[in-house]
Design an enzyme around this catalytic site. Structure first.
Site, short mmCIF file in Angstrom:
data_model
loop_
_atom_site.label_atom_id
_atom_site.label_comp_id
_atom_site.label_asym_id
_atom_site.label_seq_id
_atom_site.Cartn_x
_atom_site.Cartn_y
_atom_site.Cartn_z
N GLN B 277 31.82 -22.19 -42.81
CA GLN B 277 31.18 -23.44 -42.40
C GLN B 277 31.55 -23.78 -40.96
O GLN B 277 30.71 -24.19 -40.16
CB GLN B 277 31.61 -24.56 -43.35
CG GLN B 277 31.13 -25.93 -42.93
CD GLN B 277 29.61 -26.05 -42.90
OE1 GLN B 277 28.90 -25.24 -43.50
NE2 GLN B 277 29.11 -27.02 -42.17
N HIS B 280 29.78 -22.38 -37.52
CA HIS B 280 28.44 -22.75 -37.07
C HIS B 280 28.45 -23.35 -35.68
O HIS B 280 27.58 -23.07 -34.86
CB HIS B 280 27.82 -23.79 -38.02
CG HIS B 280 27.10 -23.19 -39.18
ND1 HIS B 280 25.94 -22.48 -39.04
CD2 HIS B 280 27.38 -23.19 -40.50
CE1 HIS B 280 25.53 -22.08 -40.24
NE2 HIS B 280 26.39 -22.49 -41.14
N GLU B 345 25.68 -32.47 -46.71
CA GLU B 345 24.58 -31.50 -46.74
C GLU B 345 24.82 -30.49 -47.87
O GLU B 345 23.94 -30.24 -48.68
CB GLU B 345 24.53 -30.79 -45.38
CG GLU B 345 23.40 -29.81 -45.22
CD GLU B 345 23.50 -29.03 -43.91
OE1 GLU B 345 24.59 -29.05 -43.28
OE2 GLU B 345 22.50 -28.40 -43.52
N HIS B 346 26.00 -29.89 -47.89
CA HIS B 346 26.35 -28.92 -48.93
C HIS B 346 27.55 -29.44 -49.72
O HIS B 346 28.57 -29.76 -49.12
CB HIS B 346 26.77 -27.57 -48.32
CG HIS B 346 25.85 -27.04 -47.29
ND1 HIS B 346 26.13 -27.09 -45.93
CD2 HIS B 346 24.64 -26.45 -47.39
CE1 HIS B 346 25.14 -26.54 -45.25
NE2 HIS B 346 24.21 -26.16 -46.11
N ASP B 379 22.83 -19.96 -47.73
CA ASP B 379 22.20 -20.00 -46.41
C ASP B 379 21.11 -18.94 -46.25
O ASP B 379 20.28 -19.04 -45.34
CB ASP B 379 23.25 -19.77 -45.31
CG ASP B 379 23.91 -21.07 -44.87
OD1 ASP B 379 23.47 -22.15 -45.29
OD2 ASP B 379 24.88 -20.99 -44.09
N HIS B 438 -12.57 -60.53 -49.42
CA HIS B 438 -12.19 -59.60 -50.49
C HIS B 438 -12.72 -60.10 -51.83
O HIS B 438 -13.30 -59.33 -52.61
CB HIS B 438 -10.66 -59.45 -50.56
CG HIS B 438 -10.08 -58.50 -49.56
ND1 HIS B 438 -10.18 -58.69 -48.20
CD2 HIS B 438 -9.38 -57.35 -49.71
CE1 HIS B 438 -9.57 -57.71 -47.57
NE2 HIS B 438 -9.06 -56.87 -48.47
#
Lengths: 452, 452
Positions: B277, B280, B345-346, B379, B438
């Site tokens: 992780q 990245h 996110e994960h 991924d 209307h």
């Protein structure tokens, strides 16, 4: 009362109609009116753009919380706020003041909206393979959402129902409402709609102040996860700016109805539908595309005949003159092609055998099929929401519905066997991306000497 | 090579861990780094903020089209663009240069992504009642979408597959890609991924230039309906600004993985996952929350042992030091509560009986269940996309999936009988809203003397 013949442009042929449709401004091309600019200068003491006003309000609400909320609410409303949250008593009072007939009518609309959205298929799924891998999508409701209920030109209790009820169907834990006072008073009928929808947490705030308070939260107003519902220019600009901190539904612009009709349609009904659309707002678009020159003429006369009796005839005249149109084209296929180019919020098919045309619709917020599917009825009681994409955004966005109130979590559950099978390919791509620690993390699961 | 012990903060107890999680910046609180500010000043000759750069580029691309695209691409890349669209020959050449093993690996990933998304239930529906009314939702694919494939720190062919394939499953008519050169060259492996995904329309553009060209269209680059995919700060800021003109998927921030583990987990695997992780990006977050003090210590040692062999150890060290953490809490329930506060996110569950915890997850982009569900494998090859919500946006948004590539049109088809039944309630609410036109449009259908 003197019938004044409304100005409405007549267009002939495909090309002229296309040019008119293509010249419509996109959402971000609307300019502040002179009246709006003057009012900003009066309130803020300088000539700010609406977006600058919004930026300033959001920044200060974020930094100063309740204090900025109170200050700006007082500045904009011209009077201090009594309370930052509407009391239970005030909601009860509004309900007591609501006539039984209106209570029942709101309940009927609410029931229809609920029944429609309960049919929408929104379900989690999980799929196992023979190795024991399980993959899928877990659908969870949002926890806390804020709904904006406008109370500017008119109070729209229907908009509150159209957003709050799909939220409840989705299972949202907390649904809160922001709605501004007008001339110092909240709208009883909006509070009554909140009562019917079971919403008890209501903030008497409007515009960017409301959006900022809901997005960032203050000491008195807990922040939400998503802000939804229609609003004026300031609401739209503020929603765009807070997107990312919270979710938003869409950026609504002026409302639009496009009617497609052939000679089978009743011109008096078409005229009534155009007038209904035009009464919303001077920026509203009411447009008819027809294959019949005769029908076009009769509709135009009918508009002139019906208009003088209507209470909002001034708004109607303004919107018909500035944005309305009646176009005559060569075929219903051409009309459909133009409708797809327009991508209207509301597309009404008053064509012979209307269902045969539904499959040719490529872009519309809602399609109203046949002469009894009046857009006005759809605004209240048919079931689908009336909060729909405008300004060509139907090319990529949807009416408000249950998916707006849930989110997906992907479920990754590969078995050891599946993980082993996939590791080779995944490692190869990871290495091509230069992500060697990714490759190492996958390989480590299957190295000799590892414990499994 | 000397193993340098990486700095990574250790947290003890629920409260300390909560404070760390709550202090994380929101998406719009990231500041431009000094290096970025210097680079802007060098290129633009003044000290603009990234958002000001984006505003200027978008405005000029909108007004001047290709000319502005060429000018800014040359300014940012430091060399003029050869061509505004990547030629078929260049795509073929990239494919030819791609090793068979990598081709096969990309194909395997593509097949998995396709199979997963084909299982997602996305269907139109229409529901008739006994009066002949038909209501429902028509689901239509978007017509033309633009996918951004980053090529900054590393080329990510996997991201292209993760976005383009769900688009194709949804039935999007035209899928186009924008991907910038790096040091004057496009990435062969990104072009190879485009080849596998069947994308032939590729623009060699990056950042706000790419977003502006795709959003507004130019003489050479037809505009799209929606822009999707991850990107750097400029891409994110530009996507926010063009939202409304086109759709966007989400505003991705730095990537995050939160691992929950008890003493049943393998510390070497956990360490490898944290390192994966962290590689990245210096802004990436790798965090472990565990119930085991012993495990925490062993993982920390394992990180130190494994790190020196990794090619991106400098990035890893930076991200672990600035944003990584190992926390020890009292129970797995506490760990889950913190995970929901984080909304990562994960979210990786390396807990005993991991499936029992899935139902307690309230906010995560993806949940990785069990020790073989490594985030790294997800991924690439498991099937669900890796384009997932970051920065707490999992509270209200979803991973990229088929719903991102379709839109809904509500179908309103009340029968005459249903319309008659509903008109009373709808008219009552319309009149309460002051929308008398209307009310008139609905009543007109059922007035005496009307033709039906």
């Amino acid at each position: 009362m003197m019938p004044t013949a409304p100005k409405i442009r007549l267009l002939t042929g495909f090309e002229a109609t296309r040019a008119f449709i293509e010249a419509r401004p996109l959402l971000d091309e609307y300019e502040a009116t002179p009246a709006l600019r003057a009012s900003i200068e009066r309130l803020f003491g300088e000539a700010l753009t609406p977006d600058q006003v919004v930026e300033r309000i959001l920044r200060e609400v974020r930094a100063q919380g309740d204090e900025a909320v109170r200050r700006y609410a007082a500045l904009i409303e011209g009077a201090p706020l009594d309370e930052l949250r509407v009391s239970e008593e005030r909601i009860e009072q509004a309900w007591e003041r609501t006539l039984p007939e209106l209570r029942d009518a709101l309940q009927t609309c609410a029931d229809r909206i609920r029944a429609f959205h309960e049919k929408q298929p929104v379900t989690s799924w999980l799929d196992w393979d023979t190795t024991g891998s399980a993959l899928g999508q877990m659908i969870l409701p949002l926890e806390r959402v804020g709904i904006y209920a406008p109370n500017g030109r008119a109070p729209y209790p229907s908009s509150l129902l159209m957003a709050a009820i799909p939220a409840q169907v989705a299972g949202v834990h907390e649904v809160v409402v922001a709605t501004p006072p007008r001339d110092g008073e909240l709208s009883d009928v909006i509070l009554a709609a909140a009562h019917i929808a079971g919403v008890r947490e209501i903030y008497p705030l409007g515009g960017a102040v409301a959006v900022g308070a809901l997005a960032y939260g203050t000491a008195s107003i807990p922040g939400v996860d998503k802000i939804l519902g229609p609003g004026n220019l300031f609401v739209v600009l503020a929603k765009r700016r807070v997107y990312g901190v919270v979710g938003i539904d869409q950026l609504p612009g002026p409302t639009e109805t496009l009617l497609l009709a052939d000679e089978s349609a009743d011109p008096a009904w078409l005229a009534a539908d155009m007038l209904a659309q035009a009464e919303h707002d001077p920026m509203a678009t009411a447009m008819l595309i027809t294959t019949s020159q005769h029908l076009a003429q009769v509709v135009r006369r009918e508009v002139a005949t019906q208009m003088p009796t209507l209470s909002r005839r001034e708004v109607i005249a303004e919107s018909l003159a500035s944005r309305g149109a009646i176009a005559v084209v060569g075929s219903s296929d051409e009309a459909l092609e133009l409708a797809n180019l327009f991508a209207p919020e509301h597309l009404c098919l008053l064509l012979r055998d209307p269902w045969q045309w539904v499959g040719k619709v490529r872009h519309a917020g809602g399609v109203f099929v046949g002469e009894y599917a009046s857009e006005a009825l759809g605004d209240y009681a048919v079931g689908p929401t009336h909060v729909m994409p405008t300004g060509r955004t139907a090319r990529f966005s949807s009416p408000l519905q249950v998916w707006d109130f849930v989110k997906i979590t992907s479920v990754f559950g590969p078995s050891a066997e599946q993980a082993r099978d996939l590791t080779g390919a995944a490692v190869t791509v990871a290495e091509a991306e230069g992500l060697t620690a990714h490759a190492a993390a996958m390989r480590k699961r299957f190295q000799e000497g590892e414990r499994r």
